[in-house]
Design a protein around this motif. Structure first.
Motif, PDB file in Angstrom:
ATOM      1  N   VAL A 152       8.669   4.893  -0.209  1.00 55.81           N
ATOM      2  CA  VAL A 152       8.099   4.154  -1.341  1.00 55.81           C
ATOM      3  C   VAL A 152       7.308   2.948  -0.841  1.00 55.81           C
ATOM      4  O   VAL A 152       6.217   2.656  -1.346  1.00 55.81           O
ATOM      5  N   MET A 153       7.833   2.261   0.162  1.00 57.33           N
ATOM      6  CA  MET A 153       7.142   1.096   0.706  1.00 57.33           C
ATOM      7  C   MET A 153       5.773   1.500   1.277  1.00 57.33           C
ATOM      8  O   MET A 153       4.766   0.847   1.006  1.00 57.33           O
TER       9      MET A 153
ATOM     10  N   GLY B  72      -0.686  -7.220  -2.227  1.00 60.80           N
ATOM     11  CA  GLY B  72       0.622  -7.614  -2.719  1.00 60.80           C
ATOM     12  C   GLY B  72       1.575  -8.002  -1.623  1.00 60.80           C
ATOM     13  O   GLY B  72       2.556  -7.308  -1.397  1.00 60.80           O
ATOM     14  N   ALA B  73       1.304  -9.096  -0.939  1.00 61.48           N
ATOM     15  CA  ALA B  73       2.134  -9.495   0.196  1.00 61.48           C
ATOM     16  C   ALA B  73       3.568  -9.801  -0.209  1.00 61.48           C
ATOM     17  O   ALA B  73       4.509  -9.412   0.474  1.00 61.48           O
ATOM     18  N   TRP B  74       3.770 -10.501  -1.308  1.00 61.91           N
ATOM     19  CA  TRP B  74       5.124 -10.850  -1.720  1.00 61.91           C
ATOM     20  C   TRP B  74       5.901  -9.615  -2.160  1.00 61.91           C
ATOM     21  O   TRP B  74       7.116  -9.554  -1.996  1.00 61.91           O
ATOM     22  N   ASP B  75       5.202  -8.653  -2.708  1.00 62.98           N
ATOM     23  CA  ASP B  75       5.865  -7.414  -3.115  1.00 62.98           C
ATOM     24  C   ASP B  75       6.495  -6.710  -1.922  1.00 62.98           C
ATOM     25  O   ASP B  75       7.593  -6.156  -2.024  1.00 62.98           O
ATOM     26  N   ILE B  76       5.828  -6.739  -0.785  1.00 61.86           N
ATOM     27  CA  ILE B  76       6.355  -6.099   0.415  1.00 61.86           C
ATOM     28  C   ILE B  76       7.626  -6.821   0.874  1.00 61.86           C
ATOM     29  O   ILE B  76       8.598  -6.188   1.286  1.00 61.86           O
TER      30      ILE B  76
ATOM     31  N   ILE C   4      -3.155   6.515   8.559  1.00 61.21           N
ATOM     32  CA  ILE C   4      -2.030   6.197   9.446  1.00 61.21           C
ATOM     33  C   ILE C   4      -0.743   6.015   8.637  1.00 61.21           C
ATOM     34  O   ILE C   4       0.331   6.434   9.073  1.00 61.21           O
ATOM     35  N   LEU C   5      -0.873   5.433   7.446  1.00 61.91           N
ATOM     36  CA  LEU C   5       0.319   5.170   6.631  1.00 61.91           C
ATOM     37  C   LEU C   5       1.054   6.445   6.218  1.00 61.91           C
ATOM     38  O   LEU C   5       2.265   6.553   6.442  1.00 61.91           O
ATOM     39  N   PRO C   6       0.389   7.443   5.627  1.00 64.13           N
ATOM     40  CA  PRO C   6       1.136   8.664   5.300  1.00 64.13           C
ATOM     41  C   PRO C   6       1.612   9.412   6.546  1.00 64.13           C
ATOM     42  O   PRO C   6       2.665  10.052   6.511  1.00 64.13           O
ATOM     43  N   ALA C   7       0.868   9.297   7.645  1.00 57.70           N
ATOM     44  CA  ALA C   7       1.298   9.976   8.878  1.00 57.70           C
ATOM     45  C   ALA C   7       2.595   9.364   9.404  1.00 57.70           C
ATOM     46  O   ALA C   7       3.550  10.082   9.715  1.00 57.70           O
TER      47      ALA C   7
ATOM     48  N   SER D  73      -0.144   1.740   0.719  1.00 56.61           N
ATOM     49  CA  SER D  73      -1.365   2.541   0.583  1.00 56.61           C
ATOM     50  C   SER D  73      -2.075   2.222  -0.727  1.00 56.61           C
ATOM     51  O   SER D  73      -3.290   2.013  -0.759  1.00 56.61           O
ATOM     52  N   TRP D  74      -1.309   2.177  -1.799  1.00 58.44           N
ATOM     53  CA  TRP D  74      -1.867   1.880  -3.119  1.00 58.44           C
ATOM     54  C   TRP D  74      -2.501   0.493  -3.133  1.00 58.44           C
ATOM     55  O   TRP D  74      -3.606   0.305  -3.643  1.00 58.44           O
ATOM     56  N   THR D  75      -1.811  -0.478  -2.550  1.00 58.88           N
ATOM     57  CA  THR D  75      -2.317  -1.851  -2.501  1.00 58.88           C
ATOM     58  C   THR D  75      -3.619  -1.936  -1.713  1.00 58.88           C
ATOM     59  O   THR D  75      -4.576  -2.590  -2.145  1.00 58.88           O
ATOM     60  N   ILE D  76      -3.656  -1.275  -0.567  1.00 55.70           N
ATOM     61  CA  ILE D  76      -4.869  -1.313   0.266  1.00 55.70           C
ATOM     62  C   ILE D  76      -6.044  -0.665  -0.457  1.00 55.70           C
ATOM     63  O   ILE D  76      -7.153  -1.208  -0.465  1.00 55.70           O
TER      64      ILE D  76
END
Length: 169
Positions: free
Chosen positions: A123-124, A143-147, A70-73, A129-132
């Protein structure tokens, strides 16, 4: 004074700047990298994956690994949509009245804003995606704080745009 979208505005052709082209290319590369990353990691992912994280970065929502697509879509739809939207800057809302004298500047600055935001959103989504994937593979923390930092960057970008637009009345 905000100008209504119904007011006649100059419709002028402005070539994309080198910055806009670079951000668009970088966005495409990030989008492709996100798809390749998920594809490469796919075989090693568990069937049940974290889909949401609390403020401590701990998973608090779960779903099928298919939800990762879903994220890349969404990212691709937003990326393409914002690229198309940038072609019609005369329909945007502006913090200043658009005149024949300032139209080229205001349209250019607004298109640059869209290019930056488009890139930042891509990028977000790639980072999420990378984090998941990493949290699913390690069973660890996201990485909640990163978001929150990335969202802060979006607001800084908008602030810079508003400053430039208002100064360039």
């Amino acid at each position: 004074m905000m100008q209504s979208w119904q007011s006649p505005r100059p419709k002028i052709e402005i070539a994309r700047s080198a910055l806009e082209k670079a951000l668009q290319l970088a966005g495409w590369l990030v989008l492709i990298a996100m798809i390749v990353f998920i594809s490469v990691k796919w075989g090693g992912l568990p069937q049940r994956m974290p889909t949401h994280f609390n403020l401590r970065g701990e998973p608090d929502g779960w779903g099928s690994r298919w939800t990762l697509w879903i994220l890349p879509a969404i990212s691709a739809l937003l990326f393409i949509g914002l690229n198309q939207l940038s072609r019609v800057p005369h329909v945007f809302n502006y913090p200043v009245a658009i005149t024949e004298q300032n139209a080229a500047f205001q349209y250019t600055v607004a298109r640059q804003l869209l290019a930056w935001i488009n890139f930042e959103i891509t990028v977000m989504f790639a980072y999420i995606s990378w984090t998941i994937v990493n949290a699913a593979k390690s069973g660890g923390v996201g990485g909640a704080w990163d978001i929150l930092i990335i969202v802060g960057v979006l607001f800084v970008t908008i602030g810079i745009y508003l400053t430039r637009a208002i100064r360039g009345r």
